[in-house]
Motif scaffolding. Sequence first.
Motif, PDB file in Angstrom:
ATOM      1  N   GLY A  20       0.820  -1.206   0.000  1.00 49.12           N
ATOM      2  CA  GLY A  20       0.000   0.000   0.000  1.00 49.12           C
ATOM      3  C   GLY A  20       0.850   1.250   0.000  1.00 49.12           C
ATOM      4  N   VAL A  21       0.193   2.366  -0.285  1.00 47.92           N
ATOM      5  CA  VAL A  21       0.823   3.687  -0.247  1.00 47.92           C
ATOM      6  C   VAL A  21      -0.144   4.635   0.432  1.00 47.92           C
ATOM      7  N   VAL A  22       0.377   5.513   1.266  1.00 47.67           N
ATOM      8  CA  VAL A  22      -0.443   6.518   1.948  1.00 47.67           C
ATOM      9  C   VAL A  22       0.004   7.901   1.488  1.00 47.67           C
ATOM     10  N   VAL A  23      -0.951   8.679   0.969  1.00 48.74           N
ATOM     11  CA  VAL A  23      -0.677  10.069   0.579  1.00 48.74           C
ATOM     12  C   VAL A  23      -1.668  10.962   1.315  1.00 48.74           C
ATOM     13  N   CYS A  24      -1.155  11.904   2.086  1.00 47.19           N
ATOM     14  CA  CYS A  24      -2.008  12.808   2.864  1.00 47.19           C
ATOM     15  C   CYS A  24      -1.654  14.258   2.555  1.00 47.19           C
ATOM     16  N   THR A  25      -2.581  15.138   2.834  1.00 45.52           N
ATOM     17  CA  THR A  25      -2.291  16.561   2.819  1.00 45.52           C
ATOM     18  C   THR A  25      -2.518  17.108   4.225  1.00 45.52           C
ATOM     19  N   VAL A  26      -1.840  18.200   4.537  1.00 43.24           N
ATOM     20  CA  VAL A  26      -2.106  18.931   5.775  1.00 43.24           C
ATOM     21  C   VAL A  26      -2.599  20.320   5.394  1.00 43.24           C
ATOM     22  N   SER A  27      -3.554  20.818   6.157  1.00 40.85           N
ATOM     23  CA  SER A  27      -4.194  22.083   5.802  1.00 40.85           C
ATOM     24  C   SER A  27      -4.465  22.907   7.045  1.00 40.85           C
ATOM     25  N   GLU A  28      -4.297  24.233   6.924  1.00 42.35           N
ATOM     26  CA  GLU A  28      -4.529  25.120   8.069  1.00 42.35           C
ATOM     27  C   GLU A  28      -6.001  25.175   8.470  1.00 42.35           C
ATOM     28  N   VAL A  29      -6.911  24.993   7.526  1.00 43.31           N
ATOM     29  CA  VAL A  29      -8.322  25.291   7.782  1.00 43.31           C
ATOM     30  C   VAL A  29      -8.966  24.354   8.796  1.00 43.31           C
ATOM     31  N   VAL A  30      -8.387  23.179   9.044  1.00 43.82           N
ATOM     32  CA  VAL A  30      -8.983  22.270  10.029  1.00 43.82           C
ATOM     33  C   VAL A  30      -8.430  22.509  11.426  1.00 43.82           C
ATOM     34  N   ASN A  31      -7.405  23.337  11.530  1.00 46.49           N
ATOM     35  CA  ASN A  31      -6.901  23.710  12.852  1.00 46.49           C
ATOM     36  C   ASN A  31      -7.704  24.883  13.404  1.00 46.49           C
ATOM     37  N   MET A  32      -7.633  25.063  14.714  1.00 44.02           N
ATOM     38  CA  MET A  32      -8.262  26.230  15.309  1.00 44.02           C
ATOM     39  C   MET A  32      -7.582  27.492  14.785  1.00 44.02           C
ATOM     40  N   GLU A  33      -8.289  28.611  14.834  1.00 47.32           N
ATOM     41  CA  GLU A  33      -7.769  29.851  14.269  1.00 47.32           C
ATOM     42  C   GLU A  33      -6.462  30.283  14.921  1.00 47.32           C
ATOM     43  N   THR A  34      -6.236  29.860  16.136  1.00 43.09           N
ATOM     44  CA  THR A  34      -4.990  30.217  16.822  1.00 43.09           C
ATOM     45  C   THR A  34      -3.823  29.322  16.418  1.00 43.09           C
ATOM     46  N   GLN A  35      -4.088  28.310  15.576  1.00 44.95           N
ATOM     47  CA  GLN A  35      -3.042  27.368  15.160  1.00 44.95           C
ATOM     48  C   GLN A  35      -2.940  27.305  13.637  1.00 44.95           C
ATOM     49  N   ARG A  36      -2.910  28.477  13.003  1.00 42.55           N
ATOM     50  CA  ARG A  36      -2.858  28.520  11.542  1.00 42.55           C
ATOM     51  C   ARG A  36      -1.731  29.419  11.030  1.00 42.55           C
ATOM     52  N   GLU A  37      -0.745  29.679  11.873  1.00 40.68           N
ATOM     53  CA  GLU A  37       0.295  30.622  11.493  1.00 40.68           C
ATOM     54  C   GLU A  37       1.256  30.051  10.450  1.00 40.68           C
ATOM     55  N   LYS A  38       1.494  28.759  10.490  1.00 40.88           N
ATOM     56  CA  LYS A  38       2.454  28.131   9.569  1.00 40.88           C
ATOM     57  C   LYS A  38       1.755  27.026   8.780  1.00 40.88           C
ATOM     58  N   TYR A  39       2.397  26.562   7.728  1.00 39.60           N
ATOM     59  CA  TYR A  39       1.805  25.510   6.899  1.00 39.60           C
ATOM     60  C   TYR A  39       2.669  24.252   6.847  1.00 39.60           C
ATOM     61  N   THR A  40       3.675  24.172   7.720  1.00 37.75           N
ATOM     62  CA  THR A  40       4.565  23.013   7.716  1.00 37.75           C
ATOM     63  C   THR A  40       3.926  21.829   8.446  1.00 37.75           C
ATOM     64  N   PRO A  41       4.299  20.597   8.085  1.00 35.94           N
ATOM     65  CA  PRO A  41       3.675  19.411   8.697  1.00 35.94           C
ATOM     66  C   PRO A  41       3.818  19.350  10.214  1.00 35.94           C
ATOM     67  N   LEU A  42       5.009  19.662  10.740  1.00 37.46           N
ATOM     68  CA  LEU A  42       5.213  19.579  12.189  1.00 37.46           C
ATOM     69  C   LEU A  42       4.276  20.523  12.929  1.00 37.46           C
TER      70      LEU A  42
END
Length: 313
Positions: free
Chosen positions: A219-241
């Motif tokens: 199998g292969v897993v491909v994911c995206t990370v997005s700011e919009v699902v975080n709370m508004e106080t946790q959207r300053e950066k777009y890096t995975p960590l």
Amino acid sequence: MKTFNESCLMVRRPSVELISYIKNINLNHPVHRFVLYGRKGAGKTCVMNHVMHACYRDNWIIVHVPWAGRLVRGWKKEITESSYKPGRYDVPADGAAWLAHFLHQNQGKLKDLKTTSEYVWTKREKAEAGTPLEEIINFGMTRIKFSSDCVGVVLKELRQQAQTKGLKVFVAISSVNAFFVEWDHVNTLRNAEKKKIEPEEMTIIHNFKKMLSPTWTHGVVVCTVSEVVNMETQREKYTPLYLLGKEGFEFLDPFVPILVPEYSEKEALSNIDYYIDRNWIQHDYGKTEEGKKEIMFVSNKNPFNIYRVCSSL
């Protein structure tokens, strides 16, 4: 795509890079995990869709979550206690919707798949070993109470049969950070007693996390990370960590991060020319070289911003 009634995707470097990785990986190893990241509107979902389409044409079975944020939010949803595992909660409507989505995406690829174990639903109802997987899916769609458990059965069988029968399973989850981060108190799921439901308490998310774990092969897993699902106080950066948080990052580690940048000048011009060809840009100035440069400047060559700017021309 809805506006033009056609599905066109630009071939971009991150897509080509990821497709080449998938073609050359050893499927006998534990599942390889890739995380697409970039600024909002840069095209992460389109890149994932491009790769997913390539794998679909190569006869992979697709396990797709279009937007993980939908599974962890929505205060009007019906929440029920799991009959299988105390302390877990089901969202029957979400389970049935995903089963329908999975069946539609894999038409013609499931007809030879049958269960390897017996599954008991009630004292009177059960699925014998050897039951067609499509029958399990249809049961979950019609008996919506058991939809979340049926999702678990389908995913478990795919993991097992990928290893024993050599199936190729492509797991694609958009905004996977929704599985690990805290959501705001307004939209958080709550049960009948108004108790807040955490993501790890939800049956469907528990089952999808098993697909992300490197405990199975082929199998292969491909994911995206997005700011919009975080709370508004946790959207300053777009890096995975930053977006996944410590728990999510450690759960997915090791993974291969792939940056999806804003358009290059050539890509931006190609996108603008496509809008002109489809009459999305009707103002004469927007069709000139000077107008195209202005569109790129005010949008910073961000794909979603180009769409927004051009929608007013």
